[in-house]
Design an enzyme around this catalytic site. Structure first.
Site, PDB file in Angstrom:
ATOM      1  N   ASP A  86      44.524  34.071  33.883  1.00 25.62           N
ATOM      2  CA  ASP A  86      45.504  34.546  32.760  1.00 25.62           C
ATOM      3  C   ASP A  86      46.747  34.280  33.828  1.00 25.62           C
ATOM      4  OD1 ASP A  86      43.617  35.001  31.062  1.00 25.62           O
ATOM      5  OD2 ASP A  86      44.285  36.896  30.453  1.00 25.62           O
ATOM      6  N   HIS A 142      38.054  32.081  37.070  1.00 32.68           N
ATOM      7  CA  HIS A 142      36.985  31.565  36.603  1.00 32.68           C
ATOM      8  C   HIS A 142      37.211  29.968  37.060  1.00 32.68           C
ATOM      9  CE1 HIS A 142      35.846  35.006  33.760  1.00 32.68           C
ATOM     10  NE2 HIS A 142      37.041  35.224  34.102  1.00 32.68           N
ATOM     11  N   SER A 226      48.771  37.675  42.017  1.00 34.40           N
ATOM     12  CA  SER A 226      48.727  36.571  42.908  1.00 34.40           C
ATOM     13  C   SER A 226      48.793  35.162  42.488  1.00 34.40           C
ATOM     14  CB  SER A 226      47.416  36.680  44.170  1.00 34.40           C
ATOM     15  OG  SER A 226      47.542  35.961  45.203  1.00 34.40           O
TER      16      SER A 226
END
EC number: 4.1.1.65
Length: 260
Positions: A86, A142, A226
């Site tokens: 995200d 992911h 990050s």
């Protein structure tokens, strides 16, 4: 004037002691008292969380929260590449023959980012994508593709801000920050997933086991906001035409297509 001042401020506040203090606080039981206010300030979506707010014992546990299984759908079209996080897609573009990319008007070296000249050649004239995670985002990472891990390595020591100010005024943040790099081989070619540490907290934890990753499978997590940099071998990736930066994206949403 602002650039040298900004750099001095970051150097003074990004030492080992400040990183250690912030990390210790985020993992301490006392940090649980700011979990509700943090959730409210950053507008975290509680409905998609696997746990209730009162179940997080520390701020760190909130940062690395898992989501309900149905919260993210992984696009499974043939050759589809999906977002690993995200995030906000801050920049996309071409990797030059000189190994350079230009992000927010600053030049970065892919060779310096990878720290391995032997791996560099395949990415020259390929594509890159910069995905920035703020403290409000889901922090687990992911796999953007299905593939086999050919190499995973760690570089860098300190971490400087990777938000728009960090990219504008910092010094080679994407190429010198603490980072964990995973290279995958797919049926189309190589993809490098560069997980870049953020200011203060150099914590990138790998969670996958074995060498094979399915598309959408969890790889790792950040302990704070990050950046992830995706690098694609020359000629194998076409960015989705609908993506115009900056672009909000979620895990599993299509960002482009692989091609032979």
């Amino acid at each position: 004037m602002i650039q040298p001042f900004y750099r001095l401020l970051i150097e003074l506040t990004n030492g080992r002691w400040s990183s250690s203090l912030l990390k210790r606080f985020a993992r301490s039981r006392i940090s649980r008292f700011i979990v509700p206010s943090f959730t409210k300030i950053y507008h975290l979506n509680q409905e998609e969380m696997e746990k209730e707010i009162h179940e997080f014992p520390t701020l760190h546990d909130l940062f690395v929260r898992s989501l309900r299984k149905e919260a993210r759908k992984i696009e499974q079209g043939p050759g589809f590449v999906v977002s690993p996080v995200d995030a906000v897609i801050e920049d996309v573009g071409d990797i030059k023959e000189t190994s350079e990319i230009v992000v927010k008007g600053k030049v970065y070296s892919i060779e310096e980012m990878l720290g391995d000249h032997n791996l560099l050649t395949k990415y020259l004239n390929g594509k890159y994508m910069i995905l920035y995670l703020s403290p409000s985002h889901y922090h687990r990472i992911h796999s953007p593709v299905a593939g086999t891990v050919t190499k995973q390595w760690t570089l860098g020591a300190k971490s400087y801000p990777v938000n728009k100010w960090g990219l504008k005024y910092g010094v080679r943040t994407l190429a010198k920050n603490y980072r964990v790099i995973t290279e995958l081989i797919t049926e189309f070619g190589h993809v490098a997933v560069v997980k870049v540490g953020a200011m203060f907290v150099n914590s990138i934890e790998t969670t996958h086991k074995g060498t094979h990753l399915e598309k959408g499978e969890e790889m790792a997590y950040f302990s704070f906001g990050s950046t992830v940099v995706l690098l694609f071998e020359k000629g194998i990736f076409q960015i989705d035409a609908l993506i115009q930066t900056p672009h909000d994206i979620k895990v599993g949403e299509k960002i482009g297509v692989m091609k032979n």
